[in-house]
Scaffold this active site. Structure first.
Site, PDB file in Angstrom:
ATOM      1  N   GLU A   1       0.959  -1.444   0.133  1.00 50.45           N
ATOM      2  CA  GLU A   1      -0.144  -0.085   0.292  1.00 50.45           C
ATOM      3  C   GLU A   1       0.732   1.045   0.223  1.00 50.45           C
ATOM      4  O   GLU A   1       0.773   2.061  -0.594  1.00 50.45           O
ATOM      5  CB  GLU A   1      -1.047   0.126   1.213  1.00 50.45           C
ATOM      6  CG  GLU A   1      -2.534  -0.236   1.033  1.00 50.45           C
ATOM      7  CD  GLU A   1      -2.279  -2.343   1.443  1.00 50.45           C
ATOM      8  OE1 GLU A   1      -1.235  -2.608   1.426  1.00 50.45           O
ATOM      9  OE2 GLU A   1      -3.254  -2.557   0.590  1.00 50.45           O
TER      10      GLU A   1
ATOM     11  N   HIS B   1     -11.243  -4.532  10.120  1.00 49.11           N
ATOM     12  CA  HIS B   1     -11.861  -4.716   8.858  1.00 49.11           C
ATOM     13  C   HIS B   1     -13.301  -3.449   8.990  1.00 49.11           C
ATOM     14  O   HIS B   1     -13.604  -3.733   7.388  1.00 49.11           O
ATOM     15  CB  HIS B   1     -12.214  -6.141   7.944  1.00 49.11           C
ATOM     16  CG  HIS B   1     -10.375  -6.649   7.570  1.00 49.11           C
ATOM     17  ND1 HIS B   1     -10.020  -7.344   8.848  1.00 49.11           N
ATOM     18  CD2 HIS B   1     -10.182  -6.620   6.304  1.00 49.11           C
ATOM     19  CE1 HIS B   1      -9.156  -7.928   7.563  1.00 49.11           C
ATOM     20  NE2 HIS B   1      -9.346  -7.930   6.785  1.00 49.11           N
TER      21      HIS B   1
END
Lengths: 365, 437
Positions: free
Chosen positions: A88, A157
């Site tokens: 990322e 998440h």
């Protein structure tokens, strides 16, 4: 109508399914789900401008982790739909560097939770650069992906990042609800010369919404920074964004049966926040309920509440009711998760409290 | 396993001794030969004949060669002509000298101005490292990009940003290259393709990789005639950072036209490179990702220039990235606020004798490329340029109040819609700083 159907059939196979299953609520309303809306917006913007390219994990051969980028690799090739390694920080920085030097990247995060590994680039090298370089270098990049809670995915998440990104000057932060929002705002974001954080919602991807012909037009876009009044009312203003707009509309139906006429505002844009629409609404209804999925402290609702107190204090007939997710990391157990997130009943109770109807404070597990 | 066997043959003859002096054994160079610079075919052919069963993957890694700067010395020694073969012409020599003197005098002036209170905040000076900046950047075209760290004044100057603009930026005046909004650590110039100036170490590396990605994209997707190269400058401390490795991977994977330049000055503020790094030889990290890793003496601008030439040419040809480790040293502390107590004075004295400007001056005079008088004239000219820059910056105005709100967005409508339903930026009072935001 026929011309548009033909266009759809050529561009992406999944839209043929929509044509076949279209219902006739009105003469020109079709049904489109949010996933298709996003896919069609990406498709049209990529074909209109060759500098637009996609980058992210599984966006190409896997057809998108949530199938949002389905068919785009086949259509545009691997140079424009770039599958990245799981890096990322690296690929977000690469997207920012490409934007500095003239391209228009759309960086997908599998969820915005993973974007925390890249948040330095989103804020320090994307959001702040136009200011630091005094207009020398602009950053026409879009960071998109699902935000907020899904179903049973656990604490790491499920966080909602609207409040964090909404605090940063130099970023535009968008949170669509319906397919029309998704299409219009994504197109506006891609065309925008500034960094845009585009917060989608995984649970909304499969929901169908009616879309008019105007929305299906390739030139359609929605102005950034303007909220939409989804339902007009006169007793209490309910302000929400993303999935909570749907819950608020359901709550408004329930409240209507109890004689409370609620006004539901879909923020669409977290930054810039449409303070004028919210203030104008509160000046009409005199009561405010804000709804969000994220953590309560320093949340979007806190900012809206402060804004109302600063600008429309004299118009408030009741304290502002803030509904937010529970102040805990998201639990896994299904019943606890339901307790940790705002539900329709919570919105109904808060609206009744704002209207001084006596109601019990907490829900049953 | 075949792969590891190939690796052994590769690394043993090329292993750089741990001493950081410029003296290396000649034996290692003889194996390479003068044409085996940066992974040429002569070396890989030898490996293929030895390991017939080598798979495709390991043959690809066999092409990756780590080279010592001795190849440059070797080239010079092998020249057969009566006159010594020169590495630069007179014009090039004077350009290099002028650039290095500009960097040195400018940074010294920054120190003076800081202590007089005209410059403030964090200022990181480049004294001693000029050979790296000059050696690399003077080989670039205007369209090529440079991405740097907070130690970016000299990179901006070498790339062509006028000294006046850099000095004004440091003073925080509105005539600076970023109108005073960036400061010492954030030098941006669209005209000269200086893409920053980043305060976080490692932040510039992905940005540089992105600019290289754009060059490749322009060539392959937009079909433009583009062979622009990007240089990413960063230090030894950054080489332990995750983003560095992520970008080495992606740059090699996609063969991006980028050169990763490590300015290894042995110190990250007060943390010695040897205390922070498991394997201090940074050039080795290149071959691990499938790109050549080169170590060069960063105090010698001519050696740096040779290596840079090859690395940049490689990138322009589309052969992918290179990792170049330049052994260099900063004569001053990490920043002007750093008392610099941890570094051994003997070490500082050793590197002071290897001052790159003195070395180049010696080379120019010994090879009769220019006279002492010409070099003195250059020094005088640079003194005047820097003095003029200071005067200019001093006399420039500070930014107006209205500048506070400007340039947050490229599209000013990003401030949203005001109470009257129109975009806030359409309100004439908007940039006066009195409008509601």
């Amino acid at each position: 109508m026929l011309k548009i159907l033909k266009q759809k059939a050529v561009s992406a196979p999944l839209l043929r399914a929509v044509v076949l299953s279209s219902r006739n609520y009105s003469v020109s309303a079709k049904q489109m789900n949010v996933r298709e809306a996003l896919n069609s917006a990406l498709d049209e913007e990529m074909s209109a401008d060759h500098k637009v390219f996609l980058m992210g994990e599984e966006v190409g051969e896997y057809q998108g982790a949530y199938k949002v980028t389905k068919g785009l690799l086949q259509k545009y090739g691997p140079e424009r739909v770039v599958d990245t390694p799981i890096t990322e920080a690296g690929f977000t920085g690469i997207g920012v560097g490409a934007a500095y030097y003239g391209l228009r990247p759309v960086v997908e995060f599998m969820t915005f939770n993973f974007a925390m590994q890249a948040i330095d680039h989103i804020i320090n090298s994307a959001a702040k650069t136009n200011y630091m370089s005094s207009g020398n270098i602009s950053v026409p990049i879009v960071f998109r992906g699902p935000n907020g809670a899904a179903a049973g995915v656990g604490a790491q998440h499920s966080q909602c990042y609207a409040a964090w990104y909404g605090a940063i000057p130099g970023l535009k932060v968008l949170a669509p609800y319906s397919s029309e929002d998704a299409r219009g705002l994504l197109k506006a974001a891609i065309r925008d010369p500034d960094p845009v954080v585009f917060l989608e919602n995984e649970l909304l991807y499969g929901e169908y919404f009616p879309v008019s012909e105007e929305v299906l037009d390739a030139g359609f876009s929605i102005p950034i920074g303007k909220a939409k009044i989804e339902k007009e009312g006169k007793d209490v203003s309910i302000v929400a964004f993303s999935k909570m707009v749907g819950f608020s509309l359901k709550a408004a139906e329930i409240l209507a049966k109890d004689g409370i006429d609620a006004e539901v505002i879909n923020l669409r844009s977290i930054r810039p926040l449409d303070r004028s629409t919210i203030n104008a609404s509160v000046r009409r209804t005199n009561r405010l309920v804000t709804v969000e999925e994220g953590f309560p402290q320093h949340g979007v609702g806190a900012e809206i509440c402060a804004s109302i107190v600063e600008d429309s204090f004299g118009y408030l007939d009741a304290p502002v009711e803030r509904i937010a997710g529970a102040d805990v990391p998201m639990p896994y157990a299904a019943n606890l998760e339901r307790l940790a997130l705002p539900q329709v009943e919570d919105i109904v109770r808060a609206a009744k409290r704002a209207c001084y109807r006596s109601v019990p404070m907490s829900a049953a597990a | 396993m075949a792969c590891s066997a190939a690796a052994k043959i590769l690394h043993n003859p090329l292993l750089i001794s741990s001493s950081r002096s410029a003296e290396k054994s000649d034996s290692c160079c003889k194996i390479l030969g003068p044409s085996s610079f940066l992974g040429s075919t002569s070396l890989s052919k030898k490996l293929v004949s030895v390991n017939k069963g080598v798979s495709r993957a390991s043959r690809r890694s066999a092409n990756v060669v780590a080279v010592s700067s001795d190849v440059v010395k070797e080239k010079k020694l092998k020249s057969n002509s009566a006159a010594p073969s020169l590495l630069i012409t007179k014009e090039e020599g004077l350009v290099l000298y002028e650039d290095m003197i500009l960097g040195r005098v400018f940074e010294d002036m920054c120190a003076q101005m800081y202590y007089r209170g005209k410059m403030f905040g964090f200022v990181h000076l480049y004294n001693g490292q000029e050979a790296v900046s000059t050696g690399f950047i003077k080989l670039l075209k205007k369209e090529d990009c440079v991405v740097s760290t907070y130690r970016d004044h000299v990179h901006a100057l070498s790339k062509g940003v006028p000294a006046r603009e850099v000095m004004s930026e440091l003073f925080g005046k509105t005539t600076g290259c970023c109108r005073g909004q960036g400061g010492s650590m954030h030098m941006f110039s669209k005209e000269h393709n200086v893409l920053g100036g980043f305060a976080f170490i490692g932040e510039g590396i992905p940005v540089a990789t992105g600019a290289a990605f754009t060059s490749k994209y322009k060539r392959e997707v937009l079909k433009e005639d583009c062979d622009e190269v990007t240089l990413a400058f960063f230090g030894d401390g950054t080489c332990n950072n995750g983003q560095f490795f992520e970008c080495l991977n992606m740059a090699a994977l996609w063969k991006l036209p980028i050169v990763f330049v490590v300015e290894n000055n042995l110190w990250a503020i007060g943390m010695s490179h040897l205390r922070a790094t498991s394997d201090p030889q940074i050039w080795k990290k290149g071959p691990a990702f499938g790109m050549p890793g080169v170590h060069v003496d960063g105090m010698d601008v001519l050696k740096v220039r040779e290596v840079a030439n090859e690395a940049i040419a490689r990138a322009r040809r589309g052969e992918g990235p290179t990792l170049v480790e330049c052994e260099t040293y900063r004569f001053r502390g990490h920043s002007l606020a750093d008392p610099d107590e941890l570094r051994d004075p003997a070490e500082k004295a050793h590197y002071a004798t290897r001052d790159p400007i003195t070395a180049l001056k010696k080379y120019i005079l010994e090879n009769n490329l220019a006279s002492e008088a010409e070099l003195k004239a250059i020094e005088k000219k640079i003194d005047e340029v820097v003095e003029d820059a200071v005067e200019f910056a001093d006399e420039s105005p500070v930014p107006a109040r209205s500048q506070l709100l400007e340039n947050v967005f490229a599209d000013p409508r990003g401030f949203g819609i005001g109470p009257d339903g129109k975009y806030r930026c359409e309100d004439p009072k908007f940039t006066e700083g009195t409008a509601q935001v």
